[in-house]
Design a protein around this motif. Structure first.
Motif, PDB file in Angstrom:
ATOM      1  N   TRP A 441      15.882  -6.742   6.602  1.00 47.26           N
ATOM      2  CA  TRP A 441      14.048  -7.088   6.406  1.00 47.26           C
ATOM      3  C   TRP A 441      13.909  -6.278   5.451  1.00 47.26           C
ATOM      4  CZ3 TRP A 441      10.249  -8.126  10.887  1.00 47.26           C
ATOM      5  CH2 TRP A 441      10.970  -8.112  12.000  1.00 47.26           C
ATOM      6  N   THR A 442      12.214  -6.511   5.295  1.00 47.20           N
ATOM      7  CA  THR A 442      11.802  -6.430   3.451  1.00 47.20           C
ATOM      8  C   THR A 442      10.473  -6.059   3.279  1.00 47.20           C
ATOM      9  OG1 THR A 442      13.826  -8.247   2.659  1.00 47.20           O
ATOM     10  CG2 THR A 442      12.108  -7.381   1.116  1.00 47.20           C
ATOM     11  N   LEU A 443      10.240  -5.289   2.665  1.00 45.82           N
ATOM     12  CA  LEU A 443       9.116  -4.292   3.338  1.00 45.82           C
ATOM     13  C   LEU A 443       8.564  -4.396   1.134  1.00 45.82           C
ATOM     14  CD1 LEU A 443       7.349  -1.945   5.035  1.00 45.82           C
ATOM     15  CD2 LEU A 443       6.970  -2.063   2.331  1.00 45.82           C
ATOM     16  N   LEU A 444       7.604  -5.781   0.890  1.00 45.79           N
ATOM     17  CA  LEU A 444       7.028  -5.780  -0.325  1.00 45.79           C
ATOM     18  C   LEU A 444       6.151  -5.383  -0.449  1.00 45.79           C
ATOM     19  CD1 LEU A 444       7.788  -9.710  -0.649  1.00 45.79           C
ATOM     20  CD2 LEU A 444       9.416  -7.816  -1.772  1.00 45.79           C
ATOM     21  N   HIS A 445       5.768  -4.148  -1.696  1.00 45.89           N
ATOM     22  CA  HIS A 445       4.559  -3.695  -2.342  1.00 45.89           C
ATOM     23  C   HIS A 445       4.253  -3.840  -3.656  1.00 45.89           C
ATOM     24  CE1 HIS A 445       5.531   0.572  -3.748  1.00 45.89           C
ATOM     25  NE2 HIS A 445       6.508   0.191  -2.325  1.00 45.89           N
ATOM     26  N   HIS A 446       2.867  -3.564  -3.686  1.00 47.38           N
ATOM     27  CA  HIS A 446       2.603  -3.796  -4.903  1.00 47.38           C
ATOM     28  C   HIS A 446       3.310  -2.712  -5.550  1.00 47.38           C
ATOM     29  CE1 HIS A 446       0.101  -4.446  -8.975  1.00 47.38           C
ATOM     30  NE2 HIS A 446       0.515  -4.755  -8.486  1.00 47.38           N
ATOM     31  N   MET A 447       3.866  -2.735  -6.854  1.00 44.33           N
ATOM     32  CA  MET A 447       4.591  -0.895  -7.925  1.00 44.33           C
ATOM     33  C   MET A 447       3.342  -0.164  -7.810  1.00 44.33           C
ATOM     34  SD  MET A 447       5.412  -2.356 -11.838  1.00 44.33           S
ATOM     35  CE  MET A 447       6.682  -3.676 -10.794  1.00 44.33           C
ATOM     36  N   ARG A 448       1.521  -0.673  -8.014  1.00 42.11           N
ATOM     37  CA  ARG A 448       1.293   1.055  -8.498  1.00 42.11           C
ATOM     38  C   ARG A 448       1.319   1.440  -7.476  1.00 42.11           C
ATOM     39  NH1 ARG A 448      -4.215  -2.420  -7.370  1.00 42.11           N
ATOM     40  NH2 ARG A 448      -3.906  -3.961  -8.907  1.00 42.11           N
ATOM     41  N   TYR A 449       1.757   1.530  -5.614  1.00 41.39           N
ATOM     42  CA  TYR A 449       1.804   2.219  -4.708  1.00 41.39           C
ATOM     43  C   TYR A 449       3.350   2.947  -4.702  1.00 41.39           C
ATOM     44  CZ  TYR A 449      -2.235   0.230  -2.739  1.00 41.39           C
ATOM     45  OH  TYR A 449      -3.629   0.156  -3.195  1.00 41.39           O
ATOM     46  N   ALA A 450       4.008   2.186  -5.668  1.00 45.51           N
ATOM     47  CA  ALA A 450       5.983   2.969  -5.805  1.00 45.51           C
ATOM     48  C   ALA A 450       5.500   5.008  -6.051  1.00 45.51           C
ATOM     49  CB  ALA A 450       6.450   2.598  -6.348  1.00 45.51           C
ATOM     50  N   ASP A 451       6.177   5.412  -5.382  1.00 50.38           N
ATOM     51  CA  ASP A 451       6.208   6.495  -5.651  1.00 50.38           C
ATOM     52  C   ASP A 451       5.192   7.745  -5.297  1.00 50.38           C
ATOM     53  OD1 ASP A 451       9.051   7.098  -6.058  1.00 50.38           O
ATOM     54  OD2 ASP A 451       8.417   6.081  -7.949  1.00 50.38           O
ATOM     55  N   THR A 452       3.981   7.035  -4.242  1.00 50.57           N
ATOM     56  CA  THR A 452       2.930   7.940  -4.093  1.00 50.57           C
ATOM     57  C   THR A 452       3.100   8.000  -2.851  1.00 50.57           C
ATOM     58  OG1 THR A 452       2.051   5.902  -3.635  1.00 50.57           O
ATOM     59  CG2 THR A 452       1.360   6.021  -5.880  1.00 50.57           C
ATOM     60  N   ALA A 453       1.990   9.227  -2.000  1.00 48.52           N
ATOM     61  CA  ALA A 453       2.077   9.726  -1.025  1.00 48.52           C
ATOM     62  C   ALA A 453       2.379   7.989   0.476  1.00 48.52           C
ATOM     63  CB  ALA A 453       0.591  10.126  -0.633  1.00 48.52           C
ATOM     64  N   ALA A 454       0.605   7.117  -0.284  1.00 51.78           N
ATOM     65  CA  ALA A 454       0.826   5.793   0.428  1.00 51.78           C
ATOM     66  C   ALA A 454       2.557   5.372   0.790  1.00 51.78           C
ATOM     67  CB  ALA A 454       0.856   4.742  -0.294  1.00 51.78           C
ATOM     68  N   GLU A 455       3.694   5.096  -0.538  1.00 50.49           N
ATOM     69  CA  GLU A 455       4.081   4.674  -0.236  1.00 50.49           C
ATOM     70  C   GLU A 455       5.290   5.526   0.719  1.00 50.49           C
ATOM     71  OE1 GLU A 455       7.866   2.446  -3.002  1.00 50.49           O
ATOM     72  OE2 GLU A 455       7.519   4.850  -3.210  1.00 50.49           O
ATOM     73  N   ASN A 456       5.607   6.773   0.050  1.00 49.31           N
ATOM     74  CA  ASN A 456       6.259   7.847   0.835  1.00 49.31           C
ATOM     75  C   ASN A 456       6.074   7.822   2.276  1.00 49.31           C
ATOM     76  OD1 ASN A 456       7.044   8.282  -1.373  1.00 49.31           O
ATOM     77  ND2 ASN A 456       5.590  10.288  -1.611  1.00 49.31           N
ATOM     78  N   ALA A 457       4.705   7.818   2.369  1.00 50.67           N
ATOM     79  CA  ALA A 457       4.264   8.013   4.518  1.00 50.67           C
ATOM     80  C   ALA A 457       5.385   6.809   5.020  1.00 50.67           C
ATOM     81  CB  ALA A 457       3.041   7.439   4.449  1.00 50.67           C
ATOM     82  N   LEU A 458       4.982   5.297   4.347  1.00 50.39           N
ATOM     83  CA  LEU A 458       5.737   3.878   4.452  1.00 50.39           C
ATOM     84  C   LEU A 458       7.336   4.461   5.031  1.00 50.39           C
ATOM     85  CD1 LEU A 458       3.932   1.409   2.756  1.00 50.39           C
ATOM     86  CD2 LEU A 458       3.551   1.851   5.412  1.00 50.39           C
ATOM     87  N   ARG A 459       8.119   5.457   3.943  1.00 48.42           N
ATOM     88  CA  ARG A 459       8.773   5.470   4.057  1.00 48.42           C
ATOM     89  C   ARG A 459       9.440   6.414   5.351  1.00 48.42           C
ATOM     90  NH1 ARG A 459      12.139   3.463  -0.283  1.00 48.42           N
ATOM     91  NH2 ARG A 459      11.338   3.127  -1.753  1.00 48.42           N
ATOM     92  N   LEU A 460       9.027   6.777   5.832  1.00 47.51           N
ATOM     93  CA  LEU A 460       8.884   7.853   6.864  1.00 47.51           C
ATOM     94  C   LEU A 460       9.175   7.692   8.084  1.00 47.51           C
ATOM     95  CD1 LEU A 460       6.573  11.186   6.042  1.00 47.51           C
ATOM     96  CD2 LEU A 460       9.504  10.902   5.861  1.00 47.51           C
ATOM     97  N   VAL A 461       8.296   6.313   7.869  1.00 48.24           N
ATOM     98  CA  VAL A 461       8.143   5.487   9.122  1.00 48.24           C
ATOM     99  C   VAL A 461       9.557   4.258   8.987  1.00 48.24           C
ATOM    100  CG1 VAL A 461       6.809   3.790  10.330  1.00 48.24           C
ATOM    101  CG2 VAL A 461       5.319   5.660   9.347  1.00 48.24           C
ATOM    102  N   GLN A 462       9.956   4.169   8.102  1.00 46.89           N
ATOM    103  CA  GLN A 462      11.120   3.147   7.560  1.00 46.89           C
ATOM    104  C   GLN A 462      11.882   4.110   8.530  1.00 46.89           C
ATOM    105  OE1 GLN A 462      14.240   3.306   5.544  1.00 46.89           O
ATOM    106  NE2 GLN A 462      14.913   1.506   6.312  1.00 46.89           N
ATOM    107  N   ALA A 463      12.541   5.221   8.503  1.00 46.05           N
ATOM    108  CA  ALA A 463      13.886   5.758   8.647  1.00 46.05           C
ATOM    109  C   ALA A 463      13.719   5.843  10.232  1.00 46.05           C
ATOM    110  CB  ALA A 463      13.624   7.296   8.532  1.00 46.05           C
ATOM    111  N   ALA A 464      13.052   5.510  10.713  1.00 46.36           N
ATOM    112  CA  ALA A 464      13.340   5.234  12.493  1.00 46.36           C
ATOM    113  C   ALA A 464      13.004   4.002  12.886  1.00 46.36           C
ATOM    114  CB  ALA A 464      12.090   5.753  13.559  1.00 46.36           C
ATOM    115  N   CYS A 465      13.667   3.247  11.845  1.00 42.22           N
ATOM    116  CA  CYS A 465      14.096   1.500  12.537  1.00 42.22           C
ATOM    117  C   CYS A 465      15.950   1.388  12.431  1.00 42.22           C
ATOM    118  CB  CYS A 465      13.537   0.558  11.349  1.00 42.22           C
ATOM    119  SG  CYS A 465      13.877  -0.460  10.978  1.00 42.22           S
TER     120      CYS A 465
END
Length: 539
Positions: A441-465
């Motif tokens: 699977w590929t999660l695409l998001h705008h690079m303006r959100y790279a290394d932000t709290a929003a991306e970090n929260a998504l990565r925490l969720v993804q860790a359980a995938c």
């Protein structure tokens, strides 16, 4: 149960071979059996449309097909002998922007060679005689030459064995439908004597009362002539003569002096068709694909393409469920999505003006309407989009969740991801489809959100995938690409087959968590929507 293979594919036509290649790309242990003595020597289907081209490209065989095919660049239309316009292709944003003409027996040869490179050879002259399943797997009895019987234990079976599918009949699955009334299709591969320009990728349509003729050059065998006509003698089932085909084309094209010469391999066919879809495409550990699952009159040439797209849809789902990377109901979405796809193609092809059997008055009106369409660039674009299958979507699938709160344009969940130019986080230009993978699977998001709290929260969720998933920050390269991708505040979760599973605001990680729990973990309980994640977007 000790299993001999993970997946047994029954049938080595284009769909079965595509199915086996897709599974091997995912490192599944596959075996393919077919009752035929070898790859088909009859041309049969002869066109691959852009979406199927993309699927084959993702499976690593698209460029091989392209090298042996003609890319369809234009088609000139005549009505009752009068030229009414030319249809031009090439507007689509894709690595496979045009349809490709190549005979089915050549497709099968190339796919068989690719499958062999992946370590699988087809067991020819091998027919399924019995099939039974339990919770642990499928028990299949096959018969080899000289009546040698073998018992195969497989975790899964995919029946790609055609309209008269043994697998479907053994499962007791009905195949309801109705025959097309007052219609037959006469085909042949020939070299015509006409004075029209012969150029690879450029074909002709001849519209006339009670028939329409399509002629496109095909590598190595002149033109494929495809004539949809009325059915004055319903009991006539013998192959057409060359003279009959010549007369049909000569009358439709108003070319009385026309001559046709047969090419090798000789291909003259008369067929009548029914529109049928199996009542179920899944029965436990056994699934149906291609003509075993659905069939219709070859109007528009989409039958093989829809079957290949079905194999592309099913392969990653079957591998994911088998490996515990997704919940079992994920396989049921194959039935739901493929059924809608087949129903949509049947519905659209019934109303295709290029292949209707019309009386003189209606045919004259058709010529006027087609001429008007060909003079409109917007109608040409719309027609090209429809024929490409890019607009075929899974929006109503249980696997498609659209959580964007405002109608901001861009793709919807279930759509094919647009293949537009983008820039990656390291500043390199890329086509969007090049960032995807059939094994993840590929999660695409705008690079303006790279290394932000929003991306970090998504990565925490993804860790359980339980399934492989990659994060890809991107930015659209240009205004048109930005329009195609929609609101940059949304992330797009893209399935391995390039369709969008989830559209959701970047700062709503609960949307991703809920989607994963339902479809990949198998827990249907909803997750309460968490507050929006605080944090400033970069850029």
């Amino acid at each position: 149960m000790k299993q001999d293979v993970e997946v047994l594919v029954v049938g080595a036509g284009p769909v079965g071979l595509t199915m086996a290649i897709a599974l091997r790309r995912l490192d599944m242990r596959v075996r393919v059996v077919d009752r035929a003595p070898g790859t088909n020597r009859e041309p049969r289907a002869d066109v691959i449309f852009p979406r199927a081209g993309e699927a084959l490209g993702a499976l690593g065989v698209g460029e091989t097909i392209r090298r042996h095919a003609y890319e369809m660049e234009s088609g000139t239309v005549f009505s009752s002998g009068r030229r009414v316009g030319t249809f031009i292709t090439g507007r689509l944003s894709s690595r496979y922007p045009t349809a490709m003409t190549i005979e089915q027996h050549q497709i099968e040869r190339l796919l068989t060679e690719e499958l062999a490179r992946l370590g699988v050879t087809v067991d020819w002259r091998t027919r399924v005689t019995d099939l039974a399943q339990d919770d642990a797997g499928v028990h299949v009895t096959v018969e080899h030459p000289h009546q040698r019987v073998e018992h195969i234990e497989a975790a899964w079976v995919v029946g790609c064995d055609g309209v008269r599918s043994t697998v479907r009949r053994r499962l007791g699955i009905a195949f309801p439908g109705a025959e097309r009334r007052n219609m037959q299709v006469v085909q042949g591969n020939v070299v015509p004597s006409w004075s029209l320009t012969d150029k690879p990728g450029n074909g002709y349509f001849f519209l006339a009362p009670y028939r329409s003729v399509i002629a496109f050059p095909t590598p190595g065998c002149g033109y494929r002539i495809f004539c949809v006509r009325d059915n004055p003698e319903p009991r006539q089932d013998d192959a057409p003569t060359l003279r009959e085909l010549r007369d049909l084309v000569a009358e439709a094209a108003r070319m009385p002096e026309l001559d046709l010469v047969l090419t090798e391999p000789v291909w003259l066919s008369r067929a009548r068709f029914a529109d049928r879809i199996a009542t179920r495409l899944r029965s436990g550990r056994v699934l149906l694909a291609g003509d075993a699952a659905h069939t219709w009159a070859p109007l528009g040439g989409h039958g093989m393409n829809v079957g290949m797209l079905g194999a592309y849809n099913l392969g990653w789902k079957l591998a994911a469920v088998h490996r515990g990377q997704a919940a079992d109901p994920l396989l049921d979405t194959y039935d739901a999505e493929q059924r809608v796809l087949a129903e949509g193609v049947i519905r659209d092809m019934r109303t295709s003006p290029m292949e209707m059997v019309l009386p003189p008055g209606a045919n004259g009106l058709r010529g006027l309407l087609v001429g008007a369409m060909l003079r409109s660039s917007s109608m040409q674009r719309r027609t090209e989009w429809m024929m490409s299958d890019f607009g075929r979507h899974h929006r109503h699938s249980p696997l498609s969740w659209h959580r964007s709160r405002w109608p901001t344009g861009g793709p919807r969940a279930g759509d094919r991801l647009p293949d537009v130019p983008v820039v990656t986080a390291d500043g390199h230009p890329s086509r969007l489809h090049d960032l995807l993978g059939y094994n993840r699977w590929t999660l695409l998001h705008h690079m303006r959100y790279a290394d932000t709290a929003a991306e970090n929260a998504l990565r925490l969720v993804q860790a359980a995938c339980p399934a492989p998933m990659t994060f890809v920050p991107i930015a659209a390269a240009g205004r048109e690409a930005a329009r195609s991708l929609g609101d940059p505040a949304n992330f797009l979760l893209v399935r391995p087959d390039g369709h969008i599973g989830l559209v959701c605001p970047v700062n709503r990680p609960a949307g991703l968590r809920d989607y994963m729990r339902r479809h990949l973990v198998g827990d249907p309980r909803p997750v309460p929507d968490a507050p929006a994640v605080a944090g400033r977007a970069a850029g």
